[in-house]
Design a protein around this motif. Structure first.
Motif: not given
Length: 648
Positions: A474-477, A575-580
């Motif tokens: 969710g850091a980048l919109k 995971d706070k940094f999940p694979p995307n």
């Protein structure tokens, strides 16, 4: 009474001097401890040995929020989630297409630089397309057949006379060959030999001061990942005016740069000592267009047969003209050393210059082969034709243009800022000799950052330079708002958890093999040539150090962590940094480079765009993945990027 007062004052003075000396010794000792690479390296070995010697209970503690682990390379105790950390997190959630650029362009392929400019700028005065970065990137990515071409056989760079090459050692034999090696006879690169180039070898210049950092590592790896290595040489210029032992320190004491020493040995990287030259050769300005301002009556020859023919220019008895700097000018130059270095090295050696915070995404060679290959980038979306940015720049060596820009920097008060020299060139009517490529080529989000963009956003749509480092969910919109490509193919995360123990075991063996190998004489020879202070018996480092604020765990350490419950089955929801769905294929497709713009203090978060780039390169150098041109790595073994403890 007076004597007692004097005695008390004397004792007070002695006490203060003692305390001051003690404080000085303490500060000096701390600085020495931090800056000494040999000391720092000892603290960069992972979690090691501590687990066995003191027992995991002193280092590992279970809390409500996770498991606390103390890594030897960090002074901090890190709390990690056993179900979602760097040891078990899948790299991506979609299938990566590594060879997305297709086969590498032919070694003689040339880009139509004027077409690249005009398609993305519009007319010279109208600049109708200049702010539409999306369309420019689409042109770069999809229309190679229009702007790339292979000249007729006789006109190709490989068919020219090496004796007349603008680069030093363009043929690998000091320009002594009668012809370049043919494509059929060219030797492919291998672990110990960089191979042969069927054409001129082009130098790529970078400048650095101080110890190597992650910025040095990511630049070098991006270069190795994308460029035609047999036909390129990376010249790493180290500031030896500031540190006379810079070359020796980099080759023998720098813990991070140690991983690149096999590439120095193979010939990929030339570590050079940068010192401002007191005199620089210039071509005669027969057309009087370089701004030299020749005297109407040259001075009388001195004892060496040299005569002054213009301000700061002398001509020797052979007719060679030299730009001569006075001692006062030499002391002023280091104020803006990096601005000046690029103009000096390109005038003397030719090729291309790159700032160290640039990441290469495509083969630069087609841009550098045309006969007229002088170019730089536009400064953001500034419409003035003289507003250049020279983070990436190419000039022909010893040319009229390079001489004009170099002499102009001195004529403009030792000011080598690109916008100052660019305005000078515009006023003198020489700016159109120095092509200005739009930001899409080298710095695709600059117009977005400055709110100057028109049309659609880029893919990905990043609005600030820190965005590429962000990986938290969710850091980048709206980063995919302009994506029109096919739906990316998802993968089953439970089936592709990173085989971290196997990978780290392979890397650990790589490190052991490299440490056991004897120090080759080629590196010692280069070190002696570039730094006279380096002893002939200088030996290579015997250990591989890591970043001061990052770590790498050994196989045994990871096994201990797993036994202690620090690493468990991966759970996506935790995971706070999940694979995307980020893959390098969609990272500003079409651009030749991406400019980080300093960001010196940022670390790439897991699953961020920069982290995706790191994983792609790690897989390539581990010989598990290809580069964008579908090529496998055949060079020396190379250690992977380190982990950052705060993101474990």
């Amino acid at each position: 009474m007076a004597e007692r007062s004097r005695a008390r004052a004397f004792c007070l003075l002695l006490r203060n001097l003692f305390l001051a000396a003690l404080l000085y010794a303490l500060i000096y000792g701390m600085i020495t401890l931090v800056s000494d690479p040999s000391v720092a390296t000892k603290g960069k070995l992972g979690i090691p040995a501590f687990l066995d010697k003191t027992g995991p209970t002193e280092l590992i503690k279970t809390t409500k929020s996770g498991v606390q682990v103390k890594f030897a390379s960090s002074s901090k105790t890190v709390t990690i989630n056993p179900h979602a950390n760097v040891f078990n997190r899948p790299v991506t959630a979609v299938k990566a297409n590594d060879d997305y650029l297709g086969p590498r362009p032919h070694v003689d392929t040339e880009a139509d630089l004027k077409m690249l400019v005009e398609e993305c700028r519009g007319t010279y005065l109208g600049i109708e397309k200049m702010r539409n970065v999306f369309d420019c990137l689409q042109f770069f990515a999809n229309d190679e057949k229009r702007y790339y071409s292979l000249p007729e056989s006789s006109a190709r760079a490989s068919a020219q006379d090496p004796h007349q090459a603008e680069y030093v050692n363009a043929d690998g034999h000091d320009n002594s060959l009668d012809n370049y090696v043919s494509v059929e006879d060219a030797v492919a690169a291998n672990k110990s030999d960089i191979g042969t180039c069927p054409g001129p070898i082009i130098p790529y210049h970078v400048y650095w001061t101080g110890p190597a950092t992650w910025r040095v590592e990511v630049f070098i790896k991006s270069y190795l990942y994308t460029q035609n290595l047999a036909c390129s040489r990376l010249w790493l210029w180290l500031d030896s005016d500031k540190n006379p032992n810079a070359v020796r320190d980099m080759l023998n004491k720098d813990a991070l740069f140690a991983r690149f020493l096999p590439l120095v040995d193979r010939g990929d990287i030339l570590v050079k000592a940068w010192k401002f030259p007191s005199r620089i050769p210039l071509p005669n300005d027969e057309e009087e267009k370089n701004g030299f301002g020749y005297y109407s009556s040259p001075g009388r020859p001195n004892s060496r047969g040299e005569k002054a023919v213009a301000e700061n220019i002398v001509e020797d008895r052979n007719g060679q003209q030299w730009l001569v700097l006075t001692p006062k000018q030499m002391t002023f130059l280091p104020v803006a050393v990096s601005d000046a270095v690029r103009f000096v090295v390109l005038h003397i050696h030719g090729g291309a210059y790159f700032d160290m915070d640039v990441l290469m995404l495509r083969d630069m060679r087609p841009l550098l082969l045309p006969k007229e290959h002088a170019f730089a980038e536009r400064w953001a979306a500034h419409a003035h034709p003289g507003d250049y940015n020279t983070a990436i720049m190419s000039l022909t060596a010893n040319s009229s243009l390079s001489s004009y820009l170099l002499y102009g920097g001195i004529r403009m008060g030792l000011n080598f800022h690109p916008r100052v020299l660019g305005r000078m060139a515009w006023k003198d009517g020489r700016d159109q000799e120095f092509l200005m490529l739009e930001t899409a080529a080298f710095d695709p989000i600059w117009t977005e950052f400055n709110w100057d963009r028109e049309g659609r956003c880029t893919v990905p749509c990043l609005r600030d330079y820190g965005a590429a480092f962000k990986g938290k969910q969710g850091a980048l919109k709206d980063e995919w708002e302009s994506y029109d490509g096919p739906q990316l193919e998802p993968i089953k995360l439970e089936e592709v958890q990173t085989k971290e123990l196997r990978l780290r075991g392979a890397y650990e063996q790589i490190a052991a093999d490299d440490v056991a190998a004897p120090a080759p004489s080629r590196r010692e020879k280069r070190s002696r040539e570039d730094d006279e202070n380096v002893p002939a018996s200088a030996a290579a480092p015997t250990s591989k150090g890591e970043h001061a604020d990052s770590f790498q765990a050994t196989v045994d350490e990871e096994a201990e962590l797993r036994k202690a419950g620090v690493v468990d089955d991966y759970i996506l929801a935790e995971d706070k940094f999940p694979p995307n769905n980020r893959t390098l294929e969609n990272f500003f497709r079409g651009a030749w480079t991406y400019h980080i713009h300093n960001q010196w203090l940022k670390h790439p978060e897991p699953s961020s765009w920069i982290s995706i780039l790191e994983h792609a390169q790690d897989g390539f150098f581990a010989r598990d993945r290809t580069n964008p041109y579908g090529e496998k790595w055949t060079g020396p073994n190379l250690m992977p990027y380190n982990y950052w403890p705060e993101f474990v």
